[in-house]
Structures are given as structure tokens and as C-alpha cells.
Motif scaffolding. Sequence first.
Motif, PDB file in Angstrom:
ATOM      1  N   ARG A 232      36.644  33.399  31.001  1.00 31.51           N
ATOM      2  CA  ARG A 232      37.066  33.330  29.601  1.00 31.51           C
ATOM      3  C   ARG A 232      38.365  32.542  29.478  1.00 31.51           C
ATOM      4  O   ARG A 232      38.529  31.752  28.542  1.00 31.51           O
ATOM      5  N   ARG A 233      39.274  32.727  30.414  1.00 29.07           N
ATOM      6  CA  ARG A 233      40.535  31.989  30.373  1.00 29.07           C
ATOM      7  C   ARG A 233      40.302  30.497  30.555  1.00 29.07           C
ATOM      8  O   ARG A 233      40.948  29.669  29.915  1.00 29.07           O
ATOM      9  N   GLU A 234      39.372  30.151  31.425  1.00 34.69           N
ATOM     10  CA  GLU A 234      39.075  28.741  31.666  1.00 34.69           C
ATOM     11  C   GLU A 234      38.468  28.072  30.444  1.00 34.69           C
ATOM     12  O   GLU A 234      38.583  26.850  30.275  1.00 34.69           O
ATOM     13  N   GLU A 235      37.824  28.853  29.583  1.00 32.01           N
ATOM     14  CA  GLU A 235      37.195  28.295  28.384  1.00 32.01           C
ATOM     15  C   GLU A 235      38.200  27.970  27.292  1.00 32.01           C
ATOM     16  O   GLU A 235      37.880  27.247  26.350  1.00 32.01           O
ATOM     17  N   ILE A 236      39.407  28.490  27.412  1.00 30.48           N
ATOM     18  CA  ILE A 236      40.435  28.242  26.386  1.00 30.48           C
ATOM     19  C   ILE A 236      41.043  26.866  26.621  1.00 30.48           C
ATOM     20  O   ILE A 236      41.670  26.612  27.650  1.00 30.48           O
ATOM     21  N   GLU A 237      40.853  25.967  25.660  1.00 34.85           N
ATOM     22  CA  GLU A 237      41.295  24.589  25.822  1.00 34.85           C
ATOM     23  C   GLU A 237      42.811  24.452  25.849  1.00 34.85           C
ATOM     24  O   GLU A 237      43.359  23.634  26.589  1.00 34.85           O
ATOM     25  N   SER A 238      43.511  25.239  25.029  1.00 32.55           N
ATOM     26  CA  SER A 238      44.971  25.154  24.968  1.00 32.55           C
ATOM     27  C   SER A 238      45.568  26.542  25.186  1.00 32.55           C
ATOM     28  O   SER A 238      45.755  27.297  24.212  1.00 32.55           O
TER      29      SER A 238
ATOM     30  N   TRP B 181      46.962  29.451  22.441  1.00 30.68           N
ATOM     31  CA  TRP B 181      46.412  30.819  22.446  1.00 30.68           C
ATOM     32  C   TRP B 181      47.544  31.828  22.570  1.00 30.68           C
ATOM     33  O   TRP B 181      47.584  32.831  21.833  1.00 30.68           O
TER      34      TRP B 181
END
Length: 318
Positions: free
Chosen positions: A64-70, A74
Motif C-alpha cells: 500500500r505504501r508503494e502505491e502512494i505516488e507522493s 500523503w
Amino acid sequence: MTATRSSNIPSEAGRDRPDPGLTAIMTERRGLINLAYRLLGSLADAEDVVQETYARWYAMSPRRREEIESPGAWLTKVSGRICLDMLGSARARRESYVGEWVPEPLPDRTEWISGRSGGTSSDPADRVTLDESIAMAFLVVLESMSPAERVAFVLHDVFRYPFAEVAEVVGRTPAACRQLASSARRRVHASRGLATPKARQADIVRGFKEAWEAKDVQALVGLLDPDATAVGDGGGLVSAALHPVEGGTRIAHGLVEIFDKATSTLTFLERTVNGQPGLVAQQDGVTITVIAFEVVGDRIKRVWSVRNPDKLRPWRAC
């Protein structure tokens, strides 16, 4: 600004190998504390907000963390939302606070003559804006705002976030956030007096210090605006006026009375307090009061004396 409390943040999935994104994430810490302090007026609360923000980051799965672009955006959004919630509860807490509540002064060992400590900004206008946004007078005006006004104004006017991003934090439309920031801006502009160069402020505060040490009531009266206000914050833990003291003459006599009642020698140090010339009072080498001033023209318009020991812990450690 403060010591990092990152030891409680786990490495990837609790394994021994370091989290490759930890360094990048932790570089956001200073900015998050800067933001949270301006939103809450408390360094201790700001640190708690950032700790909670990181805890929520690491509560997510690695995928899930890897999916966050910025990650930075966040973290800012989450910190802002936590601050918004805390501002609502803070109002209730302050209703039961003993005496007046004054924002927590930022610890700083800088003497006026040596200028501000810390880094520089590539844009002088941005640096001035950030400096002004930690001034005690500015923080006190922020306290008069609703939580949503304060968050919208600080995010947009101080940190330059677009209203579309502010809306995600505040939970309102961009148009509504624009109105909130506009209302807050009017409050700030209405509170501003005639700007006084910092060198002149330093001269006036130094004269105030010398007059206080000499117990010269008339000199103090001459430095204080006739309609000056003095506010003390003891938090019910140490002695402080429960209500603001109005009038330059009353304030001057009260200051001399404080000096007369001191059980041991008071020492006043010239220190930068929230970006402005201020004073630190020490008794037997221990910081007991941090004093911030608002100078308008050639007179001191407002005096804030923070005596609550809980708010002075960072000053005793720096």
C-alpha cells in the motif's frame, strides 16, 4: 528543530534490514513539525501529530505504501487532518485551562545581535512569510480562528498549498476553503499595526529590559503603549495573572512589583523568541519565564509571559 523520535518507527515489516524509503520519508519530518506547530501553537502537540502520522504510514502494508505516488503529500494530508481534529478538542481543553493560554514559544538560543539561526530559503519572500508565521502576535490571531479557518489559511497562505489540496484536508470544497482562508486573512490584516524594523524592535526591548532591571517605572511607562496589554501563562502550575493586565502604567508597576518579590536574583537574557527580539528570565540559572513582545511603531503594544513549566521544558534543554 527538535530531537527525532524515530526510534519507535519500525523497519520494513519488522525485519532487520532497513526500510529503503525510510530516509526519504524522514526528510519530511521537519516540514511536518513546522506545519503542525503553526496549526496548533504547541511544539509538544506538533511532535505528537508527526509521531501519529508516521505510525499511520507504517501501519499500512508495504504494498500500500508503494502505491502512494507522493509520500510527502500523503503525510501532509494526514498531519493536517490530525491537527484539525486536535484543534476541535483543544478548544474544550482550554476552557478548563487555569488562566490565560499562550502559544508555546519555540526554543531558541539565538541572541539578537547574531541574527536568526537555521537554514536559508532560496526565495526571500518565502522566508519572510515563514518567519512572520511563527511570531507570537501571528499565532495569537490564529487562536481566534475556527479550526477550519486556521487550517485553510495556514496551508494556503503560509505553505502555498492549492485550494484543491487544502479541500482534501479540511473536508470541504475548494470554494469553501477559499472563503475560509479569505475570512482568516481579514482577521490577520485587521490585527497588524505599523511595521517596526527588527533592529528598532531590539532597541526597544533592550530598553525595556534595562528599565525593568533598574525598577524604573517611568522608563517602562515610556516604552509601553498607553493601551498595552500583558498576558501571563502559568497554567495553574506557577503564579501568573489569571487575566490580561491592561494599560502601560499598570503593567509597569506590576513588573517592578514582580522584581521586588523575587526571592533571588533574576537574570534577563536577550533571546530570539519566535523570530522576534524577546527576553528569557532565569532564576538561579533556571529558565522560569520566556517573554515575547509585539512592538508597534516605537512602543510595546503587547507582552506575553510564558511561565508554565511544561511549555518551558524545551528551553531548559536547549
